[in-house]
Design a protein around this motif. Structure first.
Motif: not given
Length: 137
Positions: A47, A49-50, A52, A54, A117, A119, A123
């Motif tokens: 994943e 997150p920035q 989005r 997956r 994940v 990071y 973003s």
């Protein structure tokens, strides 16, 4: 003095997670795709997150990394492990551009990475051309 069984098991899991984390970075940096695949569960989830995004499964994750553009390089600054989890602080370079990233790993009882994940500091919209590998959330 010996450690109680539960304490020994936690220490053993922590060592296994630390080793998986260090090997993960090493195999990625060397572009050792078979070695990287051997560290992952077949159903690994990756994943970001920035953006989005997956990715499901070892094959899609490998393809994502093989196809990733640029001359990227990773250097492990720090790894912290506790039980089945490991956190990585990475120095990432693509050409002359440098960024820090934090990566969280979840490691199975067999020492294989089952979740990653990744990071990044800011973003951003994902680059075009990888829609076939990811789902957006």
């Amino acid at each position: 003095m010996s450690l109680p069984d539960a304490t020994f098991h936690a220490v053993d899991r922590t060592s296994m997670s630390r080793q998986a984390a260090q090997s993960y970075v090493d195999h990625l940096e060397r572009r050792d795709w078979p070695g990287l695949a051997a560290l992952l569960t077949d159903s690994v989830v990756y994943e970001m997150p920035q953006t989005r995004e997956r990715i499901h499964g070892v094959d899609a994750f490998l393809r994502f990394n093989i196809e990733y553009p640029g001359d990227w390089h990773l250097r492990l600054r720090r790894v912290v492990a506790d039980g089945s989890f490991a956190a990585l602080w990475l120095d990432i370079r693509v050409g002359v551009e440098q960024q820090d990233a934090c990566v969280w790993l979840e490691v199975s009882e067999h020492g294989l990475i089952r979740k990653i994940v990744d990071y990044w500091p800011e973003s951003y919209d994902p680059p075009l051309g990888r829609e076939h590998l990811v789902e957006r959330w």
